[in-house]
Design a protein around this motif. Structure first.
Motif, mmCIF file in Angstrom:
data_model
loop_
_atom_site.group_PDB
_atom_site.id
_atom_site.type_symbol
_atom_site.label_atom_id
_atom_site.label_comp_id
_atom_site.label_asym_id
_atom_site.label_seq_id
_atom_site.Cartn_x
_atom_site.Cartn_y
_atom_site.Cartn_z
ATOM 1 N N SER A 1 2.607 3.224 4.569
ATOM 2 C CA SER A 1 1.847 4.476 4.705
ATOM 3 C C SER A 1 0.628 4.275 5.592
ATOM 4 N N GLN B 1 8.966 5.228 3.026
ATOM 5 C CA GLN B 1 7.803 4.953 3.869
ATOM 6 C C GLN B 1 8.151 3.974 4.992
ATOM 7 N N SER C 1 5.044 0.292 -0.077
ATOM 8 C CA SER C 1 4.924 1.694 0.331
ATOM 9 C C SER C 1 3.531 1.992 0.863
ATOM 10 N N ALA C 2 2.505 1.441 0.204
ATOM 11 C CA ALA C 2 1.132 1.657 0.666
ATOM 12 C C ALA C 2 0.906 1.037 2.034
ATOM 13 N N ILE D 1 1.809 4.099 9.135
ATOM 14 C CA ILE D 1 2.101 5.432 9.672
ATOM 15 C C ILE D 1 0.811 6.124 10.086
#
Length: 330
Positions: A156, A93, A152-153, A159
């Motif tokens: 994300s 990510q 990662s969250a 993104i």
């Protein structure tokens, strides 16, 4: 089991070499699916296609599969969790965020995108470690797991924001295709960029594979057996993440290889890391190469590699999970 192991590695090496050579002649030129080898002697365009386009792409596909599968095998044993994969610590990510940021703010030139992807993949790992050190819940492994999920969250979400503000006609399609994963833009420059990183990382994993059997034990048990748990675990995780960041920076986010291939390897060789880790690397190289062959030869328009690895990886994972419980724990 010893007989299986004795014959398995020559078979896997032969299969990888066969897939490698066959891939040179698989494609849409001069006709769909296959190019006669004799055409190399007769056609200059065929030689240019094979040696300047297909060969570097095939090499990167093998390195991609071996790196993701080897890293997945390492992480699953260290974290004692069969659902862990190389993008687990914010690496994938982070790479996706870095690539999207480069496309929007700077340029979609491959070198720029690859640099930012590798930079933010490494940053994802660093943030996961920093957060884990400040968490106050659970043991060291659980803290790292939770930190990786949080990082990662965050990436994300980043993104998603970048896709929302991207130019829908130019930048958004570029970001979307990069996130789907693919090797259509690979050149010899990419091979020279990632091979010096991935090959030493794979060599370290291979040399230390027998230590994974000890690192998969509890910290107290491993320490009593003379293992420097923190140092060896950090080294193996670091080289796994570095190899993952290098290939993800070139190929984009390619999922499921690092999750499903170690499961397949353990089914064939057993849980001993001395055998399962090298088997995972070889099977990962074959799997990525076959998926890439299908991606560029199946239809006239190339299919993103990440779609095929997710499709076949999910089907394979479901098949493994559907087997009887008595077989699943052998």
């Amino acid at each position: 089991m010893r007989i299986v192991r004795r014959h398995l590695f020559p078979i896997l090496i032969a299969a990888l070499l066969l897939a490698f050579v066959s891939s040179l002649f698989i494609g849409r030129f001069p006709s769909p699916y296959w190019m006669p080898p004799t055409l190399l002697q007769e056609n200059e365009l065929a030689r240019q296609l094979v040696f300047n386009l297909r060969l570097p792409r095939i090499l990167v596909a093998v390195l991609l599969g071996m790196a993701l599968a080897g890293a997945g095998a390492v992480m699953q044993m260290i974290f004692r969790n069969p659902l862990v994969e190389p993008g687990f610590l914010g690496v994938s990510q982070g790479a996706g965020f870095g690539a999207a940021l480069a496309i929007i703010t700077l340029s979609n030139a491959p070198l720029v995108v690859e640099f930012f992807a590798a930079l933010f993949a490494t940053l994802g790992l660093a943030l996961s470690y920093l957060l884990a050190r400040h968490f106050r819940y659970g043991g060291s492994i659980l803290r790292l797991v939770l930190a990786g999920i949080a990082v990662s969250a965050l990436f994300s979400a980043g993104i998603g924001i970048l896709k929302f503000v991207a130019d829908p006609l130019k930048q958004l399609p570029e970001i979307t295709f990069w996130l789907l994963g693919g090797l259509w833009s690979v050149t010899w420059n990419d091979v020279t960029h990632i091979a010096p990183i991935v090959l030493p990382a794979l060599a370290i994993i291979w040399l230390m594979r027998w230590r994974l059997n000890l690192l998969s034990l509890s910290d107290e048990t491993a320490f009593s057996l003379g293992v420097s748990v923190g140092r060896e675990r950090t080294l193996l995780l670091a080289v796994s993440v570095i190899a993952t960041a290098a290939v993800v920076a070139v190929a984009g986010i390619v999922g499921w290889i690092g999750l499903i291939v170690p499961h397949i390897a353990r089914r064939i060789t057993g849980t001993d890391a001395q055998y399962s880790v090298p088997a995972a690397m070889l099977i990962g190289g074959i799997f990525a190469l076959v998926c890439d062959d299908l991606a560029r030869a199946w239809f006239a328009a190339e299919i993103p590699l990440g779609i095929l690895t997710s499709l076949f990886g999910a089907l394979g994972f479901a098949a493994i999970m559907l087997r009887p419980a008595s077989e699943a724990h052998q």
